[in-house]
Design a protein around this motif. Structure first.
Motif, PDB file in Angstrom:
ATOM      1  N   THR A   1     -27.057 -29.372  -8.236  1.00  0.00           N
ATOM      2  CA  THR A   1     -28.012 -28.216  -7.828  1.00  0.00           C
ATOM      3  C   THR A   1     -27.241 -26.511  -8.531  1.00  0.00           C
ATOM      4  N   LYS A   2     -26.667 -27.002  -9.550  1.00  0.00           N
ATOM      5  CA  LYS A   2     -25.822 -26.404 -10.198  1.00  0.00           C
ATOM      6  C   LYS A   2     -25.994 -25.544 -11.867  1.00  0.00           C
ATOM      7  N   PHE A   3     -26.216 -25.030 -12.510  1.00  0.00           N
ATOM      8  CA  PHE A   3     -25.821 -25.380 -14.207  1.00  0.00           C
ATOM      9  C   PHE A   3     -25.233 -25.981 -14.547  1.00  0.00           C
TER      10      PHE A   3
ATOM     11  N   GLU B   1     -29.797 -24.801 -20.183  1.00  0.00           N
ATOM     12  CA  GLU B   1     -30.466 -24.886 -18.893  1.00  0.00           C
ATOM     13  C   GLU B   1     -30.746 -24.257 -17.940  1.00  0.00           C
ATOM     14  N   ILE B   2     -30.017 -23.338 -18.093  1.00  0.00           N
ATOM     15  CA  ILE B   2     -29.732 -21.265 -17.625  1.00  0.00           C
ATOM     16  C   ILE B   2     -31.521 -20.586 -18.403  1.00  0.00           C
TER      17      ILE B   2
ATOM     18  N   VAL C   1     -34.410 -22.664 -16.977  1.00  0.00           N
ATOM     19  CA  VAL C   1     -34.880 -22.359 -15.726  1.00  0.00           C
ATOM     20  C   VAL C   1     -35.266 -20.244 -15.393  1.00  0.00           C
ATOM     21  N   SER C   2     -34.710 -19.761 -16.060  1.00  0.00           N
ATOM     22  CA  SER C   2     -35.032 -18.449 -16.301  1.00  0.00           C
ATOM     23  C   SER C   2     -35.814 -17.308 -16.739  1.00  0.00           C
TER      24      SER C   2
ATOM     25  N   ARG D   1     -25.637 -22.379  -6.906  1.00  0.00           N
ATOM     26  CA  ARG D   1     -26.779 -23.034  -6.925  1.00  0.00           C
ATOM     27  C   ARG D   1     -28.484 -22.519  -7.742  1.00  0.00           C
ATOM     28  N   LYS D   2     -28.592 -23.302  -8.573  1.00  0.00           N
ATOM     29  CA  LYS D   2     -30.045 -23.422  -8.779  1.00  0.00           C
ATOM     30  C   LYS D   2     -31.365 -21.920  -7.868  1.00  0.00           C
TER      31      LYS D   2
ATOM     32  N   LYS E   1     -32.501 -18.560  -8.484  1.00  0.00           N
ATOM     33  CA  LYS E   1     -33.900 -17.662  -8.916  1.00  0.00           C
ATOM     34  C   LYS E   1     -34.217 -16.688  -7.882  1.00  0.00           C
TER      35      LYS E   1
END
Length: 461
Positions: free
Chosen positions: A210-212, A217-218, A221-222, A416-417, A421
Motif C-alpha cells: 500500500t506504500k510507494f 512507481e510514484i 501512479v500520479s 499510503r498510495k 492519490k
C-alpha cells in the motif's frame, strides 16, 4: 506544467530485478527455511528404504515340428510375470513367514505394495523387486516370491504345458541396497520450491504493498513530474533539517532549485507552498534547504511557517517561535517587526503565539495575510510557505488558494498510495498549480554515491 506519459504500466525485467534486490533478505530467509525443512524431512523424518531384485528366465516350450510364435511366447512370459503378485503366490510366502488368518491377509496386502515385477518385450526375462525398510527382508521376500512363482509354473494346469520346469532363477536376490529417498533430489526440489515460493511472496508483497517503493512507481501512479529527489540521510537531525555542506546533500537541492527556477521564471511564480500527504515526509526539511539553495544562488528568500498545528521552522533555523505570523495578524505592528534574520541569510517568519484552541483557518484565510504576501512579493524573489499535510486537515487547501504554486512531498515507504492519490486529486480539483513532486527518503544507488564522491574530491582540490 508538463506531464510525462505514464500509460506504460507493464512490468519490465528491471522492475523484477529491483523487486528481487529490495526483498533479497526476505527471499534468502524463505529459501533457507524451506531447504532446512526439506533437509530435516530428508534426513530425520523420511524413512530409508532398501531394494533387492531377482531375475528369472522363462523358456516357453514348443513342439518338435512347430516353431512357437515369438509374440505368443512373450504374452506367456507376461502372464507369468503377473502371477508373481497374485494371492496364489503371495499367500504361500505369508505362510512361510508364519502368518495366518487375518494377519496373513494384511501381510499379503502390504507385500503386494512392496513388490514390482517387470518383463521386457525383447527377452524372456522377468525381474522381481521388493522394497522394504529392512534390507534383509527385501532379499528374503524376493527369493521366496521367485521360488513360489517357479512352483506355480510347474504345477498350474494353465502354465505347465508351456513353461513347466522351464522357469529358472538366474540371479538370486542379494542383501537389500539403499533405494530411497533420493536425498540429493529432495534437497534440490526443496531449493527450487524455496526459490519459487520466495519469489512469488516477494512479488505479491510488492504488488499488494500500500506504500510507494520507488520514484518510478510514484511517477506511474500520479502522472506528475518529479522535480526533485532527496535521498535518505541517516545522520541528519530531523529537528534541524538543514543539510551539511557535503556535495551529495547540497547537489540534491541544487537540482530541485534548477527545476523550480525554470518553471517559476516562465510563469512568474514567487509564492510557493510545500505540503505532503501525512506527517514525516520531510516537507519542512525540503522547504528549508530549498530556501538555503536559493540564497546561495543570490536570491532573496523568506520562509513563512503556516503549519500552525505542528510548527517546526523555528527549530530548523534555530530561532524563537514567538512573535510570528499569528502575532502579526492579531496586532497592528509592521510586518518587518516579525521577520527574523538567520545566520544563513534566509529570512523567517515563525508561527508566533499559538495555542491548542487556535483555529488556523481564521488566520490563513485572513485578508491581512493576503496583503502581507502581496507586500512580500515586492521585496523577495521567493516566498516559501510551510503548511500542514493535506490528509489530516484542510489548512493546506486554504493556503493553496493564496499562493502561486505548490510542491508536493512524497516519502518512500511512508504514506499510503490511496491517500496520496486522494490528496493529489483534491489539490487538482481545487485548481492548485502543482509544480511537481519531490520524492524523499530515497536510497542512493552506488553509482550515484561514486559520482557524488567524485564531486567531493573535486571540491577539495
Amino acid at each position: 506544467m508538463n506531464t510525462e506519459n505514464t500509460n506504460n504500466d507493464s512490468i519490465t525485467l528491471g522492475d523484477l530485478w529491483n523487486i528481487i534486490k529490495k526483498n533479497l533478505i526476505l527471499i534468502a530467509v524463505i529459501i533457507v527455511a524451506i531447504v532446512l525443512v526439506g533437509g530435516i524431512y530428508t534426513f530425520a523424518i523420511a524413512k530409508e528404504k532398501y531394494k533387492s531384485s531377482t531375475t528369472l528366465l522363462v523358456a516357453v516350450k514348443s513342439d518338435s515340428t512347430d516353431t512357437v510364435d515369438a509374440t505368443y511366447s512373450l504374452r506367456v512370459v507376461g502372464d507369468v510375470a503377473k502371477l508373481a503378485t497374485e494371492d496364489i503366490v503371495l499367500d504361500n510366502v505369508a505362510i512361510k513367514n508364519g502368518y495366518d488368518g487375518e494377519e496373513k491377509d494384511k501381510f499379503v496386502s502390504s507385500l503386494r505394495q512392496k513388490v514390482s515385477v517387470s518383463s521386457t518385450t525383447t527377452s524372456f526375462m522377468i525381474t522381481i523387486s521388493v522394497v522394504d525398510l529392512d534390507p534383509a527382508k527385501t532379499q528374503l521376500y524376493a527369493n521366496q516370491i521367485a521360488e513360489e512363482l517357479i512352483n506355480q509354473c510347474n504345477t498350474s494346469p494353465n502354465l505347465i504345458e508351456f513353461v513347466g520346469n522351464s522357469v529358472n532363477q538366474t540371479t538370486p536376490a542379494k542383501y537389500g541396497v539403499y533405494d530411497s529417498p533420493n536425498k540429493l533430489l529432495y534437497l534440490i526440489v526443496a531449493f527450487v520450491a524455496g526459490c519459487v515460493i520466495a519469489f512469488v511472496v516477494a512479488f505479491v508483497k510488492e504488488l499488494m504493498s500500500t506504500k510507494f517503493k520507488s520514484r518510478d512507481e510514484i511517477k506511474k501512479v500520479s502522472g506528475e513530474n518529479v522535480i526533485g529527489e532527496i535521498f535518505y540521510q541517516k545522520n541528519i537531525d530531523s529537528s534541524k533539517g538543514l543539510v551539511s555542506d557535503k556535495f551529495e546533500f547540497v547537489e540534491q537541492y541544487n537540482k530541485l532549485l534548477t527545476n523550480v527556477k525554470y518553471t517559476a521564471t516562465v510563469s512568474n511564480i514567487k509564492t510557493i507552498m510545500i505540503t505532503s500527504t501525512i506527517f514525516g515526509e520531510l516537507k519542512s526539511t525540503v522547504l528549508s534547504n530549498l530556501a538555503l539553495a536559493m540564497v546561495k544562488n543570490d536570491k532573496k528568500v523568506i520562509v513563512i511557517d503556516l503549519d500552525l498545528r505542528i510548527p517546526s521552522i523555528h527549530k530548523v533555523f534555530n530561532v524563537s517561535k514567538n512573535n510570528g505570523i499569528v502575532d502579526y495578524i492579531t496586532t497592528d505592528l509592521d510586518y518587518k517587526e516579525f521577520i527574523k534574520k538567520t545566520s544563513c541569510n534566509v529570512d523567517v517568519i515563525t508561527v508566533g503565539s499559538t495555542t491548542k484552541e487556535l483555529n488556523p483557518l481564521i488566520f490563513i484565510e485572513s485578508e491581512k495575510l493576503k496583503k502581507l504576501l502581496s507586500t512580500l512579493r515586492q521585496v523577495y524573489d521567493y516566498i516559501l510557505i510551510d503548511t500542514p499535510p493535506v490528509l489530516p486537515c484542510s489548512d493546506a487547501l486554504a493556503v493553496a488558494k493564496i499562493v502561486d504554486a505548490a510542491i508536493y512531498n512524497v516519502a518512500i515507504n511512508h504514506s499510503r498510495k490511496k491517500d496520496f492519490k486522494e490528496c493529489i486529486n483534491v489539490l487538482k480539483n481545487q485548481g492548485v498549480n502543482l509544480l511537481g513532486l519531490v520524492v524523499t527518503k530515497s536510497k542512493l544507488a552506488k553509482s550515484a554515491k561514486d559520482y557524488y564522491y567524485y564531486g567531493d574530491e573535486k571540491d577539495k582540490k
